[in-house]
Design a protein around this motif. Sequence first.
Motif, mmCIF file in Angstrom:
data_model
loop_
_atom_site.group_PDB
_atom_site.id
_atom_site.type_symbol
_atom_site.label_atom_id
_atom_site.label_comp_id
_atom_site.label_asym_id
_atom_site.label_seq_id
_atom_site.Cartn_x
_atom_site.Cartn_y
_atom_site.Cartn_z
ATOM 1 N N UNK A 154 27.853 44.341 37.323
ATOM 2 C CA UNK A 154 29.087 44.489 36.710
ATOM 3 C C UNK A 154 29.909 44.987 37.804
ATOM 4 N N UNK A 155 29.505 45.289 39.009
ATOM 5 C CA UNK A 155 30.529 45.739 40.160
ATOM 6 C C UNK A 155 31.063 44.272 40.555
ATOM 7 N N UNK A 156 30.304 43.105 40.353
ATOM 8 C CA UNK A 156 30.654 41.905 40.854
ATOM 9 C C UNK A 156 32.024 41.567 39.790
ATOM 10 N N UNK A 157 31.523 41.509 38.478
ATOM 11 C CA UNK A 157 32.625 41.393 37.602
ATOM 12 C C UNK A 157 33.977 42.335 37.898
ATOM 13 N N UNK A 158 33.751 43.550 38.273
ATOM 14 C CA UNK A 158 35.013 44.292 38.474
ATOM 15 C C UNK A 158 35.683 43.953 39.426
ATOM 16 N N UNK A 194 31.804 53.016 38.624
ATOM 17 C CA UNK A 194 31.553 51.863 39.203
ATOM 18 C C UNK A 194 32.601 51.686 40.269
ATOM 19 N N UNK A 195 33.876 51.980 40.271
ATOM 20 C CA UNK A 195 34.743 51.766 41.084
ATOM 21 C C UNK A 195 34.527 52.460 42.574
ATOM 22 N N UNK A 196 33.910 53.758 42.252
ATOM 23 C CA UNK A 196 33.474 54.491 43.415
ATOM 24 C C UNK A 196 32.438 53.806 44.157
ATOM 25 N N UNK A 197 31.367 53.163 43.481
ATOM 26 C CA UNK A 197 30.230 52.735 44.019
ATOM 27 C C UNK A 197 30.695 51.141 44.714
#
Length: 228
Positions: A154-158, A194-197
């Motif tokens: 999900x972080x990659x997609x973001x 997710x943005x924070x991570x």
Amino acid sequence: MKILLIEDEPKIGLFLCEGLTDLGHTCDHITDGAAALKAAFSGGYDLIILDLLLPTYNGFEILETLKGIPSQAPPILVLSALSDTKHVIRALDLGAIDYIKKPFDFEELLARIRKIKRMQSQNPIYHLQIDDLQLDLLTREVTRSGHNIQLSSREFMLLEFLMNRPNQVVTKAEILKGVWKINFDPGSNIVEVHMYQLRKKLELDNSNSLIQTVVGRGYMIMGDIIKS
């Protein structure tokens, strides 16, 4: 397109394969998860249509396995009776390109397939770079100043979503729709978390913060983009 249909309901499988074949596609129908994995690894498919409730290996296990070989796995469109948002999110997190809930409209499925075909026919972009941050869409590797950064799916997609919109403010609603495929605000802080991570992982020692918060509007990644 050469399509692998992984669906354990014989009537649905027959209906879909006949309809797709009539439209000029090649369709192979498999009802068992283990056999489906073997077929998927054999290569040669342009698209996999995947049910989640399967014998032997379920659809989530198939997605998890294929996620480890992004250079070999074709796009995967999930077609499932599991309609809860948590199931949609999990499937997309595991690499599915799209998700259609049963019962479904055959014309909608065809529209989704046409969209995937258009994406494949365009000049492919495999690499994104902003300043010293690099993202490889084939190997799914992310590096900054030569340091490898481990991101969740999900972080990659973001990050990919942001890097495709450099110097452009994107709202929470746009992120939810583009990354989570959710057309409404579920009232959670899922984007913020997710943005924070993601920011924490990208901000190495002495490195500037590429992702900026635009108060009251959304988020923006700053820098000159290079696509190749």
